[in-house]
Scaffold this active site. Sequence first.
Site, PDB file in Angstrom:
ATOM      1  N   HIS A 402      -1.639  -4.904  -6.658  1.00  0.00           N
ATOM      2  CA  HIS A 402      -1.806  -4.308  -7.986  1.00  0.00           C
ATOM      3  C   HIS A 402      -1.287  -2.862  -7.988  1.00  0.00           C
ATOM      4  CE1 HIS A 402      -4.111  -3.380 -11.782  1.00  0.00           C
ATOM      5  NE2 HIS A 402      -4.047  -2.164 -11.245  1.00  0.00           N
ATOM      6  N   GLU A 403      -1.719  -2.064  -7.004  1.00  0.00           N
ATOM      7  CA  GLU A 403      -1.297  -0.659  -6.976  1.00  0.00           C
ATOM      8  C   GLU A 403       0.215  -0.532  -6.803  1.00  0.00           C
ATOM      9  OE1 GLU A 403      -3.225   1.574  -7.975  1.00  0.00           O
ATOM     10  OE2 GLU A 403      -5.019   0.295  -7.912  1.00  0.00           O
ATOM     11  N   HIS A 406       1.985  -0.535  -9.976  1.00  0.00           N
ATOM     12  CA  HIS A 406       2.086   0.788 -10.604  1.00  0.00           C
ATOM     13  C   HIS A 406       3.175   1.622  -9.932  1.00  0.00           C
ATOM     14  CE1 HIS A 406      -1.389   0.290 -13.093  1.00  0.00           C
ATOM     15  NE2 HIS A 406      -2.248   0.246 -12.086  1.00  0.00           N
ATOM     16  N   HIS A 412      -0.944  -1.149 -17.004  1.00  0.00           N
ATOM     17  CA  HIS A 412      -1.962  -2.192 -17.081  1.00  0.00           C
ATOM     18  C   HIS A 412      -1.636  -3.169 -18.202  1.00  0.00           C
ATOM     19  CE1 HIS A 412      -5.097   0.322 -14.777  1.00  0.00           C
ATOM     20  NE2 HIS A 412      -4.492  -0.538 -13.989  1.00  0.00           N
TER      21      HIS A 412
END
Length: 726
Positions: A402-403, A406, A412
């Site tokens: 997930h990170e 980014h 998101h």
Amino acid sequence: MSPWLSLVLALLVLGNDCSAAPRPRQPTVVVFPGDLRTDLTNKQLAEEYLYRYGYTQVAELSDDKQSLSRALRVLQKRLSLPETGELDSTTLAAMRAPRCGVPDVGRFQTFEGDLKWHHQNLTYWIQNYSEDLPRNVIDDAFARAFAVWSAVTPLTFTRVYGVEADIIIQFGVREHGDGYPFDGKDGLLAHAFPPGQGIQGDAHFDDEELWSLGKGVVVPTFFGNADGAPCHFPFTFEGRNYSACTTDGRSDGQLWCSTTADYDTDRRFGFCPSERLYTEHGNSDGKPCVFPFTFEGRSYSACTTDGRSDGYRWCATTANYDQDKLYGFCPTRVDTTVTGGNSAGELCVFPFVFLGQEYSTCTRDGRTDGRLWCATTSNFDSDKKWGFCPDQGYSLFLVAAHEFGHALGLDHTSVPEALMYPMYSYTEKPPLHEDDVKGIQHLYGGPRPKPEPRPPTTTPETQPTAPPTVCATVRPSEGPTAGPTGPPSPGPTNAPTAGPTGAPTAGPTDSPTRAPTAGPSVAPTESLDPADNVCNVDIFDAIAEIGNYLHLFKDGRYWRFSEAQGRLVQGPFLIRDKWPALPSKLDSVFEEPQSKKIFFFSGRQVWVYTGATVLGPRRLDKLGFGPEVAQVTGALPRGGGKVLLFSRQNFWRFDAKSQMVDPKSASRVDRTFPGVPTNMHDVFLYRDKAYFCQDRYYWRMNLQNGINQVEEVNYVTYDLLQCPEN
Ligand SMILES: *[C@@H]1O[C@H](CO)[C@@H](O)[C@H](O)[C@H]1NC(C)=O
Ligand SMILES: *[C@@H]1O[C@H](CO)[C@@H](O)[C@H](O)[C@H]1NC(C)=O
Ligand SMILES: *[C@@H]1O[C@H](CO)[C@@H](O)[C@H](O)[C@H]1NC(C)=O
Ligand SMILES: [Zn+2]
Ligand SMILES: [Zn+2]
């Protein structure tokens, strides 16, 4: 009524009650000291959350009911919750759920950055580690998390070792240097910055979380019969459940665990990391603790943090620290380190007494919230010291994937099933949803078409243990031939019978004839056969510092190198001219600094030269090695006639005077020297630093300060020998 009568009556009533309704005994609920519930009201919680994740500005909120409701609606929409505009239970639950720290709204005002990377060959550096997981498990989790994105884009991710990396990964707690503090256990788990220079693109993980693979602590095992498989918690042994490693069933005090759910049936086990098995760092080469030991006149029968301000647990490795000053750090006990309560960071003590009962495992008794806890002294009733037992933890792989989204420029999403949804949820399925794929391909496009079956110039793309492309400076691009992930170079274990067989073209005789007046840039081997050029050797048989020269051995020949002489390389020379008893293929070599004896290892044989006098070949058994040691792959002289001898993943202490290893000193390399490759083929000491070689690279470690840390990974030829790069 007499007191006796009332007691009898009470018992009768109780008895009646039980038989009338076959309910389980009413659980006793205990007030645990330090067990503070959050004292934020729901409204305060909501206001803080809305502000932190970008839904409101402080001024906007004030006491205005309207604006709270408006902000809640935005949040509910973003998180795909029922849009009530109320602080209902669904919304409150969402606000309490563990999540990513990157704001959901307006993040580009807070976390500035470019939207995407403008190159496709990205690099990452794992700057430091959490203690919760073995390092190789962390390395692998990150490599897999990157692979999630490289599978659907043309991007590649290469691990490097230095600040020049695009994506720098670190674990930190609270305020950790970027003005976006973490918040302790749970809540905020990690954050990352969008692409760009400097801190942009970096990913930070809250080290107060329990990092796992999503299903509880990961405890590797040693020895036993399960081949190092991790512990299975809980497991059953003699009908009892265990949620942590135990010494039950053993008389030697060693901790062990079952590696399947049921030891009684499967009988698979291993020993757990513990100070009775080994210590880390320190100055004792990984030897286990000795209990009791004396420190400043006091006797200790367990690891302690006394005498340190950093909270690390340590022990002496002899009975008297004051006299011997030998110590090591105690391995982290992730299976029983508690969080929360009133003794966070301490270990459960089993068995412990609670309300007069003995517990040998974590329990839910006494609590209404169902959380597992334990006492951190042997008696809760008298000491009241306790904490929560490790839970399932958060999957480092999922949070990292997930990170990294980014770090590649993604925001998101409001699709709850997508990886880029801000809340954490555990899944065993591949984490990408089509929403994630759409997002990332919008930025970078789809994966490059796979080339046709390629000729052998394979590039080591995104292998979990891919070789470090150290330093972003340009390197010769021919890929290393044998991939370092291949089988650990086939040990032709058995002793190559002595005799310098294939004699290479005669080199100059031993005395270096080259005039030392030649400037340093003049390569001494310039016009010779390329095979004579040390820079053309990919992997040396053995490397050792002998008499202030680094000696590099390969196939019956050797070169000498001295930094003191303007980085001059001399040679090649023939091994048989200088040390006629030796075979042409050596595994490792070292000079014992006190006696100047030189030890040569090849297969299961050893030769010891003192000047021109040779003793040997002798068999490794004579040094005290068991038959399982097929070769000695490296040596680190440690002063006082002591030497560490390496064989693959293990090492032993060797006394050069008695010429014997201490068989009980066998230790694992990765425990004492974290971060070096486990399948290295040579280890040597050069200018007081340890070098661990794998493939064409070395890992250099400073051994001076007791904290063994890799400080450089580089090429043997280009960086150590200063070979030109073409
Ligand atoms: C990792 O490095 C960062 C930056 O140097 C530091 O703030 C943090 O405390 C380190 N974390 C650990 C677990 O060593
Ligand atoms: C042990 O754990 C299993 C599975 O959680 C449970 O079914 C069983 O009742 C437990 N046994 C004991 C003795 O607590
Ligand atoms: C990435 O590719 C570019 C262009 O091909 C090259 O200039 C750069 O050095 C490469 N970077 C790394 C780290 O390989
Ligand atoms: Zn996020
Ligand atoms: Zn941060």
